[in-house]
Scaffold this motif. Structure first.
Motif, PDB file in Angstrom:
ATOM      1  N   GLN A  63      24.995 -15.761   9.126  1.00 54.76           N
ATOM      2  CA  GLN A  63      23.841 -14.866   9.169  1.00 54.76           C
ATOM      3  C   GLN A  63      24.336 -13.431   9.349  1.00 54.76           C
ATOM      4  OE1 GLN A  63      21.433 -14.977  12.721  1.00 54.76           O
ATOM      5  NE2 GLN A  63      19.555 -14.681  11.563  1.00 54.76           N
ATOM      6  N   ILE A  64      23.892 -12.544   8.472  1.00 58.66           N
ATOM      7  CA  ILE A  64      24.216 -11.125   8.582  1.00 58.66           C
ATOM      8  C   ILE A  64      22.955 -10.390   8.989  1.00 58.66           C
ATOM      9  CG2 ILE A  64      25.047  -9.074   7.366  1.00 58.66           C
ATOM     10  CD1 ILE A  64      26.498 -10.921   5.419  1.00 58.66           C
ATOM     11  N   ARG A  65      23.031  -9.656  10.085  1.00 57.38           N
ATOM     12  CA  ARG A  65      21.840  -9.001  10.614  1.00 57.38           C
ATOM     13  C   ARG A  65      22.059  -7.494  10.710  1.00 57.38           C
ATOM     14  NH1 ARG A  65      18.079 -12.470  12.474  1.00 57.38           N
ATOM     15  NH2 ARG A  65      17.065 -10.891  13.776  1.00 57.38           N
ATOM     16  N   LEU A  66      21.051  -6.771  10.266  1.00 56.11           N
ATOM     17  CA  LEU A  66      21.053  -5.314  10.333  1.00 56.11           C
ATOM     18  C   LEU A  66      20.045  -4.829  11.356  1.00 56.11           C
ATOM     19  CD1 LEU A  66      20.993  -4.663   6.488  1.00 56.11           C
ATOM     20  CD2 LEU A  66      22.831  -3.926   7.998  1.00 56.11           C
ATOM     21  N   ALA A 122      26.599  -2.310   2.897  1.00 52.92           N
ATOM     22  CA  ALA A 122      27.618  -3.081   3.603  1.00 52.92           C
ATOM     23  C   ALA A 122      27.209  -4.545   3.723  1.00 52.92           C
ATOM     24  CB  ALA A 122      27.872  -2.477   4.988  1.00 52.92           C
ATOM     25  N   ALA A 123      25.938  -4.780   4.051  1.00 54.87           N
ATOM     26  CA  ALA A 123      25.451  -6.161   4.173  1.00 54.87           C
ATOM     27  C   ALA A 123      25.507  -6.880   2.822  1.00 54.87           C
ATOM     28  CB  ALA A 123      24.026  -6.158   4.713  1.00 54.87           C
ATOM     29  N   LYS A 154      27.149 -15.528  13.321  1.00 57.87           N
ATOM     30  CA  LYS A 154      26.213 -14.406  13.244  1.00 57.87           C
ATOM     31  C   LYS A 154      27.024 -13.111  13.239  1.00 57.87           C
ATOM     32  CE  LYS A 154      22.178 -16.580  15.350  1.00 57.87           C
ATOM     33  NZ  LYS A 154      22.695 -17.954  15.199  1.00 57.87           N
ATOM     34  N   ILE A 155      26.777 -12.278  12.223  1.00 54.66           N
ATOM     35  CA  ILE A 155      27.479 -11.011  12.092  1.00 54.66           C
ATOM     36  C   ILE A 155      26.437  -9.896  12.192  1.00 54.66           C
ATOM     37  CG2 ILE A 155      28.956  -9.576  10.647  1.00 54.66           C
ATOM     38  CD1 ILE A 155      29.963 -12.108   9.302  1.00 54.66           C
ATOM     39  N   TYR A 156      26.586  -9.037  13.202  1.00 51.93           N
ATOM     40  CA  TYR A 156      25.656  -7.944  13.449  1.00 51.93           C
ATOM     41  C   TYR A 156      26.282  -6.628  12.978  1.00 51.93           C
ATOM     42  CZ  TYR A 156      23.565 -11.422  16.555  1.00 51.93           C
ATOM     43  OH  TYR A 156      23.000 -12.572  17.074  1.00 51.93           O
ATOM     44  N   LEU A 157      25.548  -5.889  12.164  1.00 54.07           N
ATOM     45  CA  LEU A 157      26.042  -4.625  11.630  1.00 54.07           C
ATOM     46  C   LEU A 157      25.232  -3.464  12.186  1.00 54.07           C
ATOM     47  CD1 LEU A 157      26.386  -5.555   7.835  1.00 54.07           C
ATOM     48  CD2 LEU A 157      28.033  -5.941   9.681  1.00 54.07           C
TER      49      LEU A 157
END
Length: 578
Positions: free
Chosen positions: A15-18, A29-30, A51-54
């Motif tokens: 999961q990529i979260r902005l 980037a996401a 989970k990747i938070y940007l």
């Protein structure tokens, strides 16, 4: 509240979260990270194992531009970019690590930032022949002259290559681009293209600058001086360019208004200024730069209500760059200088002499100094990409020239972009990006960090080359390198060594691999050795004619000798095919 980039969910999902209201660069980037991880076999979704938070840093005090921090704890990865570009480069770091190690198990903290502040490549809107009625460098932007310029997919491929290599500046070289991109109220007849093409150019340039900006890439338009458009010249009965023509109020007004309109119309663009080749004296250079170019930029900014200053880069070619800069700095602060690294070839990672002193003098002005890896006349037409040579060259840029930015020419065929000299099996022509991918990758890698451990770099390039060519990572006996890496690095020493010891110039009037006449070899003075070449473009040593004379007179030799270079290049060649 966060925004998720979504697809399906599996056991290996991510999961990529902005953050709420992300910037354009964070959004890119996401998208970039999703694409890279998907290609590596992961599925990005609304929920996932990882989970990747940007996000961007809230307080940037003391933080270096384009840097980032990645903090990992269990299955959570938090990315904090020092700015939007930092978020993009952090995502590149994640993708690179997953590619190399095959998982998302990272150290607890990863911090990084670039060493060079500008890391860019150039594309020439130039041709190998003059256009009828035009002088050198004069090529309007048209589908007939540059069909590739209107290929959006090709530009996206190029810009994505730049992101993969953490490059942040794209240079477009042309003699007089303004008459293809802006229409002036006072000089409507100066436009060089028809209405349909003008509209296409507006759309393409806007597209290019927008797509570049969301990737953290600044577009910088280069132009020569003093050149006016052919319709303008014909209207007033003058030449498009004349080195001995004095600056006139008419030509100054036209150029100033062209620059102002350009800055107003394309706000995310900088300028690279060449004061050489079509302007008379150094005093004229100062006057033109301070009373025409800088005022034109300021007029465009004023029309937009902007108080910032887009970058203006000044080439040291054919001008007294230090003299011009000292006059300009009180008027405009966001100035850069640029000078050729080894002239118009690649000859050494041990530069010295008067040319190196010029670099240091420009760097001492207090602005950022840019190294221009220019033309590469001694490498054409073959492919050349030696990571070891390039790393040492970038180190020399820092340590000897005191530079902190890179401008990179194509490795070959600058005048024939986007093609190389190679033919494909189907009879088509090979693209430079396809053939010379490693050229861009290596220069950009060391522009970001030139202090990487050599043993680690051998492992890195072994894997990159083995994966690219689909080979087993079979080691050569040469310092742990696989056969392809050894071939690149050993052959990469040959052309630089031969030119600096036997050539007459680093300039593009001598394309070394076309060969030399016997008279050039035995008596280079007859063909005018370029001043400063032997003193600047390699270690101290002797020309062949000097070596023979000393042998005849039984005098001691000094430094790098011609016959030593013959033996060394033969050994490099043998090792490159071992």
């Amino acid at each position: 509240m966060a925004v998720a980039v979504s697809l399906n969910v599996t056991a290996q999902s991510i999961q990529i979260r902005l953050e709420k209201h992300p910037s354009n660069r964070e959004q890119f980037a996401a998208e970039y990270l999703q694409k890279k991880l998907s290609k590596l076999g992961y599925i990005v979704g609304k929920r996932g194992k990882y989970k990747i938070y940007l996000a961007q840093a809230k307080d940037t005090t003391g933080l270096k531009k384009e840097g980032f921090t990645i903090i990992s704890k269990e299955n959570k990865i938090k990315v904090t970019g020092n700015d939007g570009s930092g978020v993009i480069y952090a995502c590149n770091e994640i993708a690179e690590r997953v590619y190399r190690q095959g998982n998302l198990k990272f150290p607890a903290q990863i911090k990084d930032a670039p060493e060079m502040v500008l890391r860019g490549s150039c594309v020439g809107l130039q041709k190998t022949t003059y256009l009828p009625g035009h002088g050198v460098y004069e090529y309007p932007y048209t589908p007939q002259n540059f069909p590739w310029f209107y290929d959006k997919a090709q530009w996206i491929k190029y810009l994505d290559m730049m992101v993969d290599n953490r490059m942040n500046s794209l240079y477009l070289w042309n003699g007089h681009p303004f008459a293809s991109l802006v229409r002036l109220k006072d000089y409507p007849f100066a436009v060089e293209v028809d209405s349909a093409t003008f509209k296409k150019n507006e759309e393409m340039f806007s597209f290019l600058t927008k797509e570049a900006d969301r990737r953290g890439i600044f577009v910088i338009q280069m132009f020569y001086n003093i050149i006016v458009s052919k319709p303008f010249a014909d209207h007033y009965g003058i030449q498009t360019q004349d080195r001995h023509r004095p600056i006139t109020p008419l030509i100054s007004d036209y150029t100033r208004k062209s620059i102002a309109a350009f800055i107003k119309k394309y706000p995310n663009v900088g300028l690279l200024v060449c004061l050489g080749e079509a302007i008379d004296t150094y005093d004229d250079d100062v006057e033109w730069f301070t009373k025409t170019i800088i005022p034109g930029v300021k007029d465009g900014l004023k029309a937009l209500g902007r108080t910032d200053e887009p970058p203006i880069l000044l080439r040291a070619h054919d001008t007294d760059c230090e003299m011009v800069m000292k006059a300009a700095l009180p008027l405009y602060h966001n100035l850069y200088t640029m000078h050729k690294y080894n002239g118009e070839s690649l000859t050494t990672y041990q530069p010295r002499g008067p040319w190196s002193q010029m670099h240091r003098d420009l760097a001492a002005l207090g602005t950022t100094h840019i190294e221009n890896v220019h033309v590469l006349a001694n490498l054409e037409p073959w492919r050349w990409s030696s990571p070891d040579f390039i790393q040492k060259a970038v180190q020399a840029m820092h340590n000897i020239h005191h530079a902190n930015a890179l401008h990179l020419y194509p490795q070959a065929s600058y005048w024939d972009w986007p093609y190389t000299a190679d033919k494909l099996p189907n009879g088509g022509r090979e693209y430079q990006l396809d053939r010379d991918w490693m050229w861009y990758k290596a220069w950009a890698r060391y522009a970001w960090d030139c202090h990487r451990d050599r043993k680690d770099e051998i492992k890195y390039w072994n894997k990159v080359l083995s994966d690219y060519y689909g080979l087993k990572d079979t080691l050569n006996i040469s310092n742990g390198r696989n056969g392809i890496l050894a071939a690149y690095e050993e052959s990469g020493e040959i052309a630089p060594k031969l030119l600096r010891r036997f050539g007459i110039t680093e300039g593009n009037r001598q394309t070394l691999l076309l060969g030399m006449k016997i008279s050039q070899l035995v008596n280079p003075y007859k063909y005018t050795i370029y001043p400063g070449f032997y003193e600047s473009c390699g270690p101290e040593g002797e020309k062949l004619i000097e070596y023979v004379e000393k042998e005849w007179k039984h005098q001691p030799h000094v430094g790098e000798l011609p016959l030593d270079i013959v033996n060394q290049t033969e050994a490099h060649g043998d090792r490159s095919v071992a």
